[in-house]
Design a protein around this motif. Structure first.
Motif, PDB file in Angstrom:
ATOM      1  N   GLY A   9     -46.467 -21.744-210.786  1.00  0.00           N
ATOM      2  CA  GLY A   9     -47.636 -20.931-211.118  1.00  0.00           C
ATOM      3  C   GLY A   9     -47.969 -19.823-210.144  1.00  0.00           C
ATOM      4  N   ARG A  10     -46.963 -19.327-209.441  1.00  0.00           N
ATOM      5  CA  ARG A  10     -47.247 -18.209-208.525  1.00  0.00           C
ATOM      6  C   ARG A  10     -47.569 -16.944-209.320  1.00  0.00           C
ATOM      7  N   CYS A  11     -48.482 -16.161-208.796  1.00  0.00           N
ATOM      8  CA  CYS A  11     -48.886 -14.936-209.475  1.00  0.00           C
ATOM      9  C   CYS A  11     -49.249 -13.867-208.454  1.00  0.00           C
ATOM     10  N   LEU A  12     -49.561 -12.676-208.952  1.00  0.00           N
ATOM     11  CA  LEU A  12     -49.927 -11.533-208.118  1.00  0.00           C
ATOM     12  C   LEU A  12     -51.339 -11.101-208.472  1.00  0.00           C
ATOM     13  N   VAL A  13     -52.098 -10.712-207.468  1.00  0.00           N
ATOM     14  CA  VAL A  13     -53.461 -10.240-207.674  1.00  0.00           C
ATOM     15  C   VAL A  13     -53.564  -8.839-207.083  1.00  0.00           C
ATOM     16  N   LEU A  52     -51.883  -9.295-203.598  1.00  0.00           N
ATOM     17  CA  LEU A  52     -52.159 -10.541-202.895  1.00  0.00           C
ATOM     18  C   LEU A  52     -51.467 -11.675-203.632  1.00  0.00           C
ATOM     19  N   ALA A  53     -50.940 -12.623-202.885  1.00  0.00           N
ATOM     20  CA  ALA A  53     -50.268 -13.781-203.477  1.00  0.00           C
ATOM     21  C   ALA A  53     -51.311 -14.764-203.985  1.00  0.00           C
ATOM     22  N   GLY A  54     -51.075 -15.273-205.182  1.00  0.00           N
ATOM     23  CA  GLY A  54     -51.973 -16.257-205.758  1.00  0.00           C
ATOM     24  C   GLY A  54     -51.182 -17.373-206.415  1.00  0.00           C
ATOM     25  N   VAL A  55     -51.910 -18.432-206.778  1.00  0.00           N
ATOM     26  CA  VAL A  55     -51.352 -19.530-207.570  1.00  0.00           C
ATOM     27  C   VAL A  55     -52.356 -19.885-208.649  1.00  0.00           C
ATOM     28  N   ARG A  60     -57.202 -22.943-213.368  1.00  0.00           N
ATOM     29  CA  ARG A  60     -57.743 -22.757-212.009  1.00  0.00           C
ATOM     30  C   ARG A  60     -56.871 -21.755-211.287  1.00  0.00           C
ATOM     31  N   PHE A  61     -57.490 -21.038-210.369  1.00  0.00           N
ATOM     32  CA  PHE A  61     -56.800 -19.966-209.669  1.00  0.00           C
ATOM     33  C   PHE A  61     -57.229 -19.978-208.206  1.00  0.00           C
ATOM     34  N   SER A  62     -56.294 -19.633-207.322  1.00  0.00           N
ATOM     35  CA  SER A  62     -56.618 -19.526-205.907  1.00  0.00           C
ATOM     36  C   SER A  62     -55.743 -18.469-205.250  1.00  0.00           C
ATOM     37  N   HIS A  76     -61.247 -12.957-188.167  1.00  0.00           N
ATOM     38  CA  HIS A  76     -61.260 -14.212-188.920  1.00  0.00           C
ATOM     39  C   HIS A  76     -60.008 -15.035-188.623  1.00  0.00           C
ATOM     40  N   ASP A  77     -60.069 -16.340-188.921  1.00  0.00           N
ATOM     41  CA  ASP A  77     -58.964 -17.238-188.573  1.00  0.00           C
ATOM     42  C   ASP A  77     -57.904 -17.404-189.666  1.00  0.00           C
ATOM     43  N   ARG A  78     -58.041 -16.687-190.778  1.00  0.00           N
ATOM     44  CA  ARG A  78     -57.021 -16.695-191.828  1.00  0.00           C
ATOM     45  C   ARG A  78     -57.160 -15.404-192.630  1.00  0.00           C
ATOM     46  N   MET A  79     -56.149 -15.127-193.459  1.00  0.00           N
ATOM     47  CA  MET A  79     -56.182 -13.931-194.296  1.00  0.00           C
ATOM     48  C   MET A  79     -55.440 -14.199-195.590  1.00  0.00           C
ATOM     49  N   PRO A  80     -55.749 -13.439-196.644  1.00  0.00           N
ATOM     50  CA  PRO A  80     -54.948 -13.560-197.861  1.00  0.00           C
ATOM     51  C   PRO A  80     -53.508 -13.144-197.573  1.00  0.00           C
ATOM     52  N   LEU A  81     -52.584 -13.721-198.296  1.00  0.00           N
ATOM     53  CA  LEU A  81     -51.184 -13.387-198.126  1.00  0.00           C
ATOM     54  C   LEU A  81     -50.926 -12.053-198.845  1.00  0.00           C
ATOM     55  N   VAL A  82     -50.868 -10.974-198.063  1.00  0.00           N
ATOM     56  CA  VAL A  82     -50.622  -9.626-198.581  1.00  0.00           C
ATOM     57  C   VAL A  82     -49.113  -9.431-198.695  1.00  0.00           C
TER      58      VAL A  82
END
Length: 126
Positions: A9-13, A52-55, A60-62, A76-82
């Motif tokens: 279920g990998r997707c692109l945002v 951005l990488a999504g699943v 449900r989506f994240s 910040h201590d994390r970031m979206p996977l660009v």
């Protein structure tokens, strides 16, 4: 919880930017005047759209997050996977762990309350 999504279920945002709250820096709220964590906007140089990488799974989506690069780590201590354009096909089909290092992604960062002030913008090329 998301293991099946990483397999099927990998997707692109598409996005113009993402926002993160600073871990400790505060500014007065425009609504209440009380201190709130300062928001920062991260975008690609030149205002280009980013992917951005999504699943997703069962409605449900994240967004996928990873360790921050040097630019985001200051906030910040994390970031979206660009993802870079040349990584899109690989993200959708290969090992997702191959994308955890985002140190080569150059981002512009701007405090949200300085959107109308271009002098407040910083570009951090990594």
């Amino acid at each position: 919880m998301w293991s099946a999504s990483f397999e099927r279920g990998r997707c692109l945002v598409p996005a113009l930017a993402f926002h993160e709250s600073h871990a400790t820096e505060t500014v007065p709220s425009v609504r209440t005047g009380r201190p709130v964590k300062r928001q920062y906007r991260f975008s690609l140089p030149g205002g280009e759209a980013m992917l951005l990488a999504g699943v997703q799974e069962d409605g449900r989506f994240s967004l996928v997050t990873t360790e921050p690069n040097a630019c985001v780590a200051a906030v910040h201590d994390r970031m979206p996977l660009v993802l870079r354009e040349d990584e899109v096909e690989s993200w959708l089909a290969s090992d997702p762990m191959a994308f955890t290092d985002r140190s080569a992604i150059a981002l512009d960062v701007m405090p949200e309350d300085e959107d109308d002030n271009p002098e407040g913008q910083m570009q951090l090329a990594l």
